[in-house]
Design an enzyme around this catalytic site. Structure first.
Site, PDB file in Angstrom:
ATOM      1  N   GLN A  60      -7.335   1.094   4.391  1.00  0.00           N
ATOM      2  CA  GLN A  60      -8.141   0.580   5.511  1.00  0.00           C
ATOM      3  C   GLN A  60      -9.594   0.331   5.123  1.00  0.00           C
ATOM      4  OE1 GLN A  60      -7.065  -0.517   8.290  1.00  0.00           O
ATOM      5  NE2 GLN A  60      -5.031   0.390   8.493  1.00  0.00           N
ATOM      6  N   THR A 116       9.558  -8.175 -11.629  1.00  0.00           N
ATOM      7  CA  THR A 116       8.796  -9.411 -11.810  1.00  0.00           C
ATOM      8  C   THR A 116       7.662  -9.454 -10.793  1.00  0.00           C
ATOM      9  OG1 THR A 116      10.698 -10.570 -12.683  1.00  0.00           O
ATOM     10  CG2 THR A 116       8.946 -11.942 -11.769  1.00  0.00           C
ATOM     11  N   CYS A 173       4.963   5.662  22.054  1.00  0.00           N
ATOM     12  CA  CYS A 173       5.984   4.637  22.194  1.00  0.00           C
ATOM     13  C   CYS A 173       6.006   3.601  21.089  1.00  0.00           C
ATOM     14  CB  CYS A 173       5.846   3.979  23.546  1.00  0.00           C
ATOM     15  SG  CYS A 173       6.277   5.132  24.850  1.00  0.00           S
ATOM     16  N   ASN A 183      -6.646   5.056   9.726  1.00  0.00           N
ATOM     17  CA  ASN A 183      -6.172   3.818  10.342  1.00  0.00           C
ATOM     18  C   ASN A 183      -6.253   3.819  11.859  1.00  0.00           C
ATOM     19  OD1 ASN A 183      -4.172   5.808   9.485  1.00  0.00           O
ATOM     20  ND2 ASN A 183      -2.707   4.599  10.641  1.00  0.00           N
ATOM     21  N   SER A 232      -4.249  -2.487  -0.217  1.00  0.00           N
ATOM     22  CA  SER A 232      -3.236  -3.429   0.244  1.00  0.00           C
ATOM     23  C   SER A 232      -3.900  -4.762   0.585  1.00  0.00           C
ATOM     24  CB  SER A 232      -2.541  -2.855   1.477  1.00  0.00           C
ATOM     25  OG  SER A 232      -1.659  -3.809   2.009  1.00  0.00           O
ATOM     26  N   ALA A 233      -3.222  -5.866   0.274  1.00  0.00           N
ATOM     27  CA  ALA A 233      -3.828  -7.197   0.460  1.00  0.00           C
ATOM     28  C   ALA A 233      -3.869  -7.627   1.924  1.00  0.00           C
ATOM     29  CB  ALA A 233      -3.054  -8.238  -0.348  1.00  0.00           C
ATOM     30  N   HIS A 234      -2.829  -7.275   2.687  1.00  0.00           N
ATOM     31  CA  HIS A 234      -2.726  -7.880   4.019  1.00  0.00           C
ATOM     32  C   HIS A 234      -3.676  -7.271   5.043  1.00  0.00           C
ATOM     33  CE1 HIS A 234      -0.257  -4.976   6.492  1.00  0.00           C
ATOM     34  NE2 HIS A 234      -0.059  -4.482   5.295  1.00  0.00           N
ATOM     35  N   GLY A 274       0.835  -1.197   0.000  1.00  0.00           N
ATOM     36  CA  GLY A 274       0.000   0.000   0.000  1.00  0.00           C
ATOM     37  C   GLY A 274       0.871   1.248   0.000  1.00  0.00           C
ATOM     38  N   THR A 275       1.956   1.184   0.736  1.00  0.00           N
ATOM     39  CA  THR A 275       2.895   2.307   0.789  1.00  0.00           C
ATOM     40  C   THR A 275       3.438   2.629  -0.608  1.00  0.00           C
ATOM     41  OG1 THR A 275       3.574   1.941   3.081  1.00  0.00           O
ATOM     42  CG2 THR A 275       5.169   3.023   1.658  1.00  0.00           C
TER      43      THR A 275
END
Lengths: 387, 127
Positions: free
Chosen positions: A180, A238, A326, A152, A200-202, A72-73
């Site tokens: 998202q 590829t 943090c 997000n 994004s797939a994940h 996605g980035t």
């Protein structure tokens, strides 16, 4: 010990059916999709099929409007850098928002260094981009507007369709980082009127390492990866064949089960949210209560710092996250909550619970029960808590 | 999370020593602010120039709580002058090290201690 994963906005488990769809492309169909022999042709077919499923998920009319990327980035980088470069003769002004993901914000900062001017449109208290401010920022040099579909950290959904209209009227391109949102809410790019959209797939039970950029027909962002003629000369390298096969399967499943999953997850999320807000004093919901993803709730636990809560929950087998200080490796409070006007001390104590389809009511009960004594114990340690 | 916590840090985070108020403290240190994400309050009780008790309250991350716990452990039984020599490095080392990004927590612990001792000096000027 019970394990409860409530960090689906960070990443999701790969659906077994997705993994099933991927494995053949690591085993027998390992060919390079650019090769003309049978090994190559079989791999090519997987990419073609994946592209069809990805296009269907967002209502793209032409499958060639989908360009697969490594994340996605990368899709965000391609959209912003590519569009900025392609349109630099026309103007040098870009509008985005103060609450974007760093995959957009840091690209904008880099573009500023190379001479572009960027306006970071503010959001209101509920986390929604102020449309009047966005409109006011537009000049005749504005070439691109990039506003995320859903945030997000809070899950808050932006008025993407209206922004697309505004951009169109002013002759600027419109990109939305929909990482998202894709697969969680119905998206139809032709109805929305967006020009560029990142996914994004994940985040939707697919594998890590694959994303896509939707590029409306006729738009030509300058490629950022140069090399071979892959993806019709728009993204060299590829192709991640197994990843794309997995993304395709994940897209297919998301589309098929969207309504059913959304309804169930929403009811779990609402239960969790109500449970926490009613059982634990000095807790506050961050973000618009309705206009947001059904998966996400962001809650501030006053007098506490988020990481100490996360570590304690982790000891109980519960995984959540914070957009604050943090965990993100910076000491600043969340830029998203700060933009919404949440004061630092409440922002530092914010937790993001992001649910997924494998969560159950038992999970939610377990989390609410585990959370109350942790908060109580940590507050006794806090110099800010006088209760 | 950038860099994992040592077992010692987690031990002190799970079961911090010396947590609580000290209504009759001889010196109180207050450092940090919510913007940077950490606030420490450190209390000391001094008898015959020896720190006989130390307690703390901390708003902060795991490392902030662990360093508060460790610094209060380290100074108990020390003379005030010895306690002034306890450095942030000594606190971090006693915890088996801290992730780089969390070193500021040990600095804050040192500052909280100094602030408490300075407060003690102010309230108990040498005769």
């Amino acid at each position: 010990m019970r394990k409860v994963y409530l960090d689906h906005n960070a990443t999701t488990p790969v659906d077994p059916l997705v993994l099933e769809a991927m494995l053949p492309y690591y085993r027998e169909y390992f060919g390079n999709p650019s090769s003309i022999h049978e090994f190559g042709r079989l791999a090519r077919k997987a990419i073609d099929d994946g592209r069809v499923s990805a296009a269907k998920l967002i209502g793209a009319k032409d499958v060639d409007e989908i360009v697969f990327t490594g994340s996605g980035t990368e899709a965000d980088n391609f959209a912003l850098k590519g569009a900025a470069d392609a349109l630099k003769q026309k103007g040098n002004h870009i509008i985005t928002s103060a609450i974007e993901h760093h995959a957009v914000l840091n690209v904008c900062k880099a573009l500023e260094k190379s001479g572009f001017k960027v306006t970071y449109a503010p959001v209101d208290k509920s986390g929604i981009v102020k449309l009047d401010e966005l409109k006011k920022a537009i000049t005749d040099k504005t070439i691109l507007i990039s506003i995320m579909y859903a945030n997000n950290e809070t899950g808050v959904i932006q008025p993407v369709e209206e922004i697309a209209k505004i951009a169109k009227e002013k002759g600027a391109l419109f990109h939305t980082d929909a990482v998202q949102a894709v697969g969680k809410v119905p998206i139809d790019v032709s109805k929305l009127g967006v020009d560029l959209l990142s996914a994004s797939a994940h985040k939707i039970y697919g594998p890590k390492g694959v994303g896509f950029l939707y590029i409306r027909k006729g738009i030509k962002p300058t490629p950022i990866l140069l090399g071979g003629h892959h993806e019709k000369n728009r993204r060299a390298g590829t192709e991640n064949v197994a990843g794309i096969a997995g993304f395709g399967k994940a897209a297919e499943l998301a589309l098929k089960n969207m309504d059913k999953d959304a309804q169930r997850v929403r009811s779990l999320r609402d239960g969790l949210e109500k449970g926490i807000l009613s059982a634990i004093p000095h807790t506050y919901l961050n973000g618009h209560p309705e206009k947001r993803l059904c998966t996400t709730t962001n809650i501030s636990f006053e007098f506490l710092e988020g990481e100490s809560i996360i570590l304690n929950l982790d000891m109980e087998g519960i995984a959540v996250s914070t957009g604050s200080a943090c965990t993100s490796g910076s000491l600043e409070p969340s830029h998203v909550l700060t933009a919404m006007g949440v004061e630092a001390v409440r922002s530092q104590g914010s937790l993001r619970f992001s649910l997924g389809k494998e969560n159950t009511e038992e999970d939610i009960d377990y989390v609410i029960k585990a959370l109350a004594p942790i908060i109580e114990r940590l507050r006794k340690m806090s110099p800010l808590y006088k209760g | 999370m950038e860099g994992q916590y040592s077992e010692k840090v987690m031990e002190h985070f799970r079961n911090p020593h010396n947590v609580g108020d000290m209504p009759d403290a001889d010196g109180i240190g207050h450092v940090g602010n919510p913007v940077c994400g950490d606030i420490m309050e450190l209390y000391i009780k001094v008898r015959d120039n020896i720190i006989v008790d130390a307690k703390f309250k901390t708003f902060g991350c795991g490392a902030a709580i662990a360093t508060s716990s460790m610094v209060t452990d380290l100074v108990k039984g020390k003379t005030v002058d010895e306690a002034l020599k306890v450095s942030n490095k000594a606190v971090a080392e006693a915890l088996g090290g801290l992730p780089k990004i969390k070193m500021h927590c040990s600095v804050l612990a040192e500052e909280a201690l100094r602030s408490a001792i300075n407060d003690y000096f102010k309230k108990h000027p040498k005769k």
